[in-house]
Design an enzyme around this catalytic site. Structure first.
Site, PDB file in Angstrom:
ATOM      1  N   ASP A  53       0.828  -1.203   0.000  1.00 29.70           N
ATOM      2  CA  ASP A  53       0.000   0.000   0.000  1.00 29.70           C
ATOM      3  C   ASP A  53       0.865   1.257   0.000  1.00 29.70           C
ATOM      4  O   ASP A  53       1.839   1.357   0.756  1.00 29.70           O
ATOM      5  CB  ASP A  53      -0.895  -0.021   1.247  1.00 29.70           C
TER       6      ASP A  53
ATOM      7  N   HIS B 266      -9.892   4.915  -1.497  1.00 32.29           N
ATOM      8  CA  HIS B 266      -9.121   4.999  -0.265  1.00 32.29           C
ATOM      9  C   HIS B 266      -9.908   5.812   0.758  1.00 32.29           C
ATOM     10  O   HIS B 266     -10.785   6.588   0.405  1.00 32.29           O
ATOM     11  CB  HIS B 266      -7.769   5.663  -0.531  1.00 32.29           C
TER      12      HIS B 266
END
Length: 289
Positions: free
Chosen positions: A81, A212
């Protein structure tokens, strides 16, 4: 078993659900996510952040996740990530990550596209999936106080639909994180997602789209985003917050400072599993395996 994120997102896109992507920083978080995914029959999309890779963190955390995946029947993806440099990405690929994110969202469009193109070329040679970000999802109150921004307006950095088409043509990226009103961390005020902007993006691109800042976003807005094309939603603050609250409750009530970790983490584990289960059900990934 480890699978690519591309495979997971293709099914989510075809069947109109989203996969919650959980950042896991330690054994307790990993176990809570995998146990709950197994119970709910949901694909397990596990993410790791560079902050957890200090010292020998990268090979140790990776080995732990890869070994753990062998003991569950749901498919598992190991995703890096928010990586911002080639060395970190290549190191993750070398130890077995099946997916990586290159985050060039703060860069000018041309530089973000060119850097992403290079990452795609490297990652695809390993058989790995690449996620990038176009537009910029900023921070609310995050775990590192130095990164907390209290005056960002999400409207200032929304994804531009026309740029999505150009970006995909240049990079051949597999999935794209877009900015439609969310922020990382704990919200300082309730977000309002720009579903209209999401529709404009899906009208010109068939890329799997990522959201996100899923923690704390109201369920009805999340489900609207899924209905309009989001296939992956990142979750960290809701799970780590559940863990920390459980630990706080236990530690404040303990009289024996030598209490074994199995008991110290008992409430934290239960709270994390409930947070994970909620996301799986709200996002529609339960029963997909």
């Amino acid at each position: 078993m480890l699978v690519s994120m591309k495979e997971m997102l293709a099914d989510a896109k075809a069947k109109h659900y989203a996969i919650p992507a959980f950042d896991v920083s330690n054994y307790e978080m990993l176990r809570a996510v995998l146990e709950t995914c197994e119970e709910e029959r949901s694909p397990a999309l596990l993410q790791a952040l560079g902050v957890d890779f200090n010292g020998k963190g990268l090979p140790i955390l990776t080995a732990m996740i890869k070994e753990a995946a062998k003991h569950y029947t749901v498919p598992v993806c190991l995703h890096l990530d928010h990586a911002t440099d080639f060395d970190a990405i290549r190191a993750a690929l070398e130890v077995g990550f099946s997916s990586v994110m290159y985050d060039g969202s703060v860069l000018p469009f041309a530089e973000n596209a060119e850097m992403t193109r290079k990452v795609v070329k490297i990652a695809h040679s390993y058989g790995a999936t690449v996620e990038a970000e176009l537009g910029h999802v900023g921070n609310a109150m995050v775990g590192n106080e130095n990164d907390t921004v209290k005056n960002e307006d999400p409207e200032d950095s929304l994804t531009v639909p026309a740029e999505v088409v150009r970006f995909h043509e240049i990079t051949d990226v597999d999935a794209l994180a877009i900015a439609i009103g969310t922020a990382h961390g704990v919200y300082l005020k309730t977000p309002t997602l720009r579903i209209d902007r999401l529709d404009e993006i899906t009208a010109v691109s068939d890329l799997p789209l990522v959201l996100h800042g899923g923690s704390g976003t109201p369920d009805d807005q999340v489900q609207a985003a899924i209905k309009h094309g989001i296939t992956k939603i990142n979750i960290f603050s809701d799970v780590v917050g559940a863990m920390n609250l459980g630990l706080k409750n236990k530690l404040n009530s303990m009289e024996n400072p030598s209490t074994w970790p199995a008991f110290v983490f008992e409430e934290a584990g239960a709270r994390m599993k409930e947070a994970v289960r909620t996301k799986i059900r709200v996002f529609g990934s339960a029963g997909r395996v």
